[in-house]
Write an enzyme that holds these catalytic residues in place. Structure first.
Site, PDB file in Angstrom:
ATOM      1  CE  LYS A  59     -21.956 -15.400  -7.259  1.00 48.69           C
ATOM      2  NZ  LYS A  59     -21.545 -16.800  -7.001  1.00 48.69           N
ATOM      3  N   GLY A  76     -20.735 -29.834   2.310  1.00 53.13           N
ATOM      4  CA  GLY A  76     -20.668 -28.411   2.621  1.00 53.13           C
ATOM      5  C   GLY A  76     -20.696 -27.495   1.417  1.00 53.13           C
ATOM      6  CB  VAL A 126      -0.942  -0.005   1.226  1.00 60.43           C
ATOM      7  CG1 VAL A 126      -1.618   1.350   1.402  1.00 60.43           C
ATOM      8  CG2 VAL A 126      -1.990  -1.107   1.087  1.00 60.43           C
ATOM      9  CB  VAL A 143     -18.824 -11.694  -9.846  1.00 64.00           C
ATOM     10  CG1 VAL A 143     -18.985 -12.729 -10.968  1.00 64.00           C
ATOM     11  CG2 VAL A 143     -20.040 -10.793  -9.788  1.00 64.00           C
ATOM     12  CD  GLU A 187     -25.265 -22.037   2.925  1.00 66.54           C
ATOM     13  OE1 GLU A 187     -25.593 -22.435   4.067  1.00 66.54           O
ATOM     14  OE2 GLU A 187     -24.219 -21.405   2.673  1.00 66.54           O
ATOM     15  NE  ARG A 197     -24.735 -15.466  19.793  1.00 61.04           N
ATOM     16  CZ  ARG A 197     -24.453 -16.759  19.571  1.00 61.04           C
ATOM     17  NH1 ARG A 197     -24.838 -17.333  18.454  1.00 61.04           N
ATOM     18  NH2 ARG A 197     -23.807 -17.454  20.475  1.00 61.04           N
ATOM     19  CG  ASP A 231     -25.025 -17.089  -5.998  1.00 57.63           C
ATOM     20  OD1 ASP A 231     -24.659 -16.346  -5.075  1.00 57.63           O
ATOM     21  OD2 ASP A 231     -24.227 -17.603  -6.814  1.00 57.63           O
TER      22      ASP A 231
END
Length: 433
Positions: A210, A192, A38, A137, A195, A51, A206
């Protein structure tokens, strides 16, 4: 900020889930490298969560966690805000507040950008701050920046992509193992990749978000998710996949964005593509985007399209760029919607169909089926008959025609006495007509 006053750039992160935790980890572990890239130190000053006591994949330093996201983005000492909480609200309000309070923003929020991107871009322009979103995307795959910057001097004519890993995994398993949709989805959930509620993925929401982002960038026009024609893969059967295999093709859920004269066509649906097409070899949960432009020709971008670490990689890439811009007191490229092209209705979009029909095996059947296509000015590319007698089936592949004409042809076939059932209808992409 002057060249001689490179104070520490302060970063706030909204969300500490799968992606946010990896962003926090990379900001911490690569702090020295990031500072070198940077040109000034980059300091994490707050992480907003729902939480404080929730289990996390990364250890967050004492005092950084807060449930007051609104207060965090309103701090006047925050230079950069990373939004990875997803959804529409409170993400939209938090991003707008961050921009109004002088921070530049990096987001991975495809749903928000596809629904209300113009509001965010206008707020960024008014605040003279950056809004970057490479991670929205295809995860780690650099595709938005090439469209926005690398191909800025070219004319993009088509973007064709596999942009959802869950559906690609399911369709790949159906192709390689012969499994049905439900069986392949169950395996994706166990591993996994899907969902517990897979609706957003398997019904194409989804991918449509995109596609809207890709079309907006590629064709310099405002395209929202609601503009994108959408079909999911839940109706794709093992028989559809087997029929594609017999044709030397494979079924993929494709996001297709095209320049059609002075209009933009944007759609998401399953389609058969030849196994010789580069996208056909994209396996399991990987993503790939195929870009066609007038000068550069054909380009393909491939890699992991989701996951905490890959997506965080794209977020950090944007963060470095935005941080450099803050040091130089410049803004990067903002929204480019100068072309203001209308979105072409799906019915007018030219596509090709693969249609499998169970028919009576008697004289005149083939001619009657051909007449149904001719009634709607749809020409036939190939036709083959499988089986005889009660098991007779015709498989027809059309030439390109308006989608409405092809749909009307299928409806006419369903109403014909000689047709027992139209067993499969799927669009065909790629290959020679």
């Amino acid at each position: 900020m002057s060249e001689g006053d490179k104070r520490t750039l302060k970063v706030a992160v909204l969300g500490c889930g799968a992606v946010g935790s990896q962003v926090v980890r990379l900001l911490t572990e690569q702090r020295d490298d990031l500072a070198a890239r940077v040109g000034a130190p980059v300091e994490l000053v707050g992480v907003a969560v729902r939480r404080l006591d929730a289990p996390r994949e990364v250890e967050v330093a004492d005092g950084l966690l807060t449930t007051d996201a609104a207060g965090l983005v309103a701090r006047d000492d925050v230079d950069l805000v990373v939004e990875v909480i997803g959804g529409i609200e409170p993400a939209r309000s938090l991003i707008l507040s961050a921009l109004e309070n002088g921070a530049s923003v990096v987001t991975a929020n495809k749903a928000l950008l596809a629904e209300d991107g113009p509001t965010l871009f206008e707020a960024a322009a008014k605040a003279e701050r950056d809004l970057y979103y490479e991670a929205a995307v295809a995860g780690a795959i650099p595709i938005l920046r090439p469209l926005r910057e690398s191909l800025a001097g070219d004319k993009v004519t088509r973007v064709l992509g596999i942009v959802n890993g869950t559906t690609n995994f399911i369709l790949d398993k159906m192709d390689t193992s012969g499994a049905g949709f439900s069986e392949a989805l169950e395996e994706a959930q166990e591993l996994g990749y899907a969902e517990a509620d897979p609706t957003a993925d398997v019904e194409g929401f989804d991918a449509a978000a995109k596609a809207a982002i890709l079309a907006s960038l590629a064709f310099h026009s405002r395209v929202t998710a609601s503009d994108v024609y959408r079909e999911g893969i839940s109706e794709v059967t093992a028989a559809d996949v087997a029929s594609a295999r017999d044709m030397g093709s494979v079924v993929k859920l494709l996001a297709i964005c095209e320049l059609r004269g002075d209009q933009v066509a944007a759609r998401v649906h399953p389609a058969m593509i030849p196994r010789s097409h580069p996208l056909a070899s994209v396996r399991e949960a990987y993503n790939a985007v195929f870009v066609e432009s007038e000068a550069a020709g054909q380009l393909m971008f491939y890699g992991p399209g989701a996951g905490g670490a890959p997506t965080a990689s794209a977020v950090l890439g944007d963060l470095v760029t935005v941080a450099r811009n803050r040091l130089a007191e410049v803004r990067g490229a903002g929204e480019s919607a100068y072309a203001d092209r209308a979105v072409q209705p799906m019915g007018e979009t030219r596509t090709r169909y693969h249609v499998a029909i169970d028919v009576d095996d008697r004289a005149g059947v083939l001619a009657a089926v051909a007449n149904a296509f001719a009634d709607h000015d749809v020409s036939i590319q190939t036709v083959r008959q499988e089986g005889r007698g009660a098991d007779a089936q015709l498989v027809v592949v059309s030439h390109a025609a308006p989608d409405a004409a092809l749909s009307a042809t299928v409806q006419q076939l369903r109403n014909m006495d000689i047709v027992r059932e139209v067993t499969s209808v799927m669009r065909v992409e790629g290959g020679d007509e």
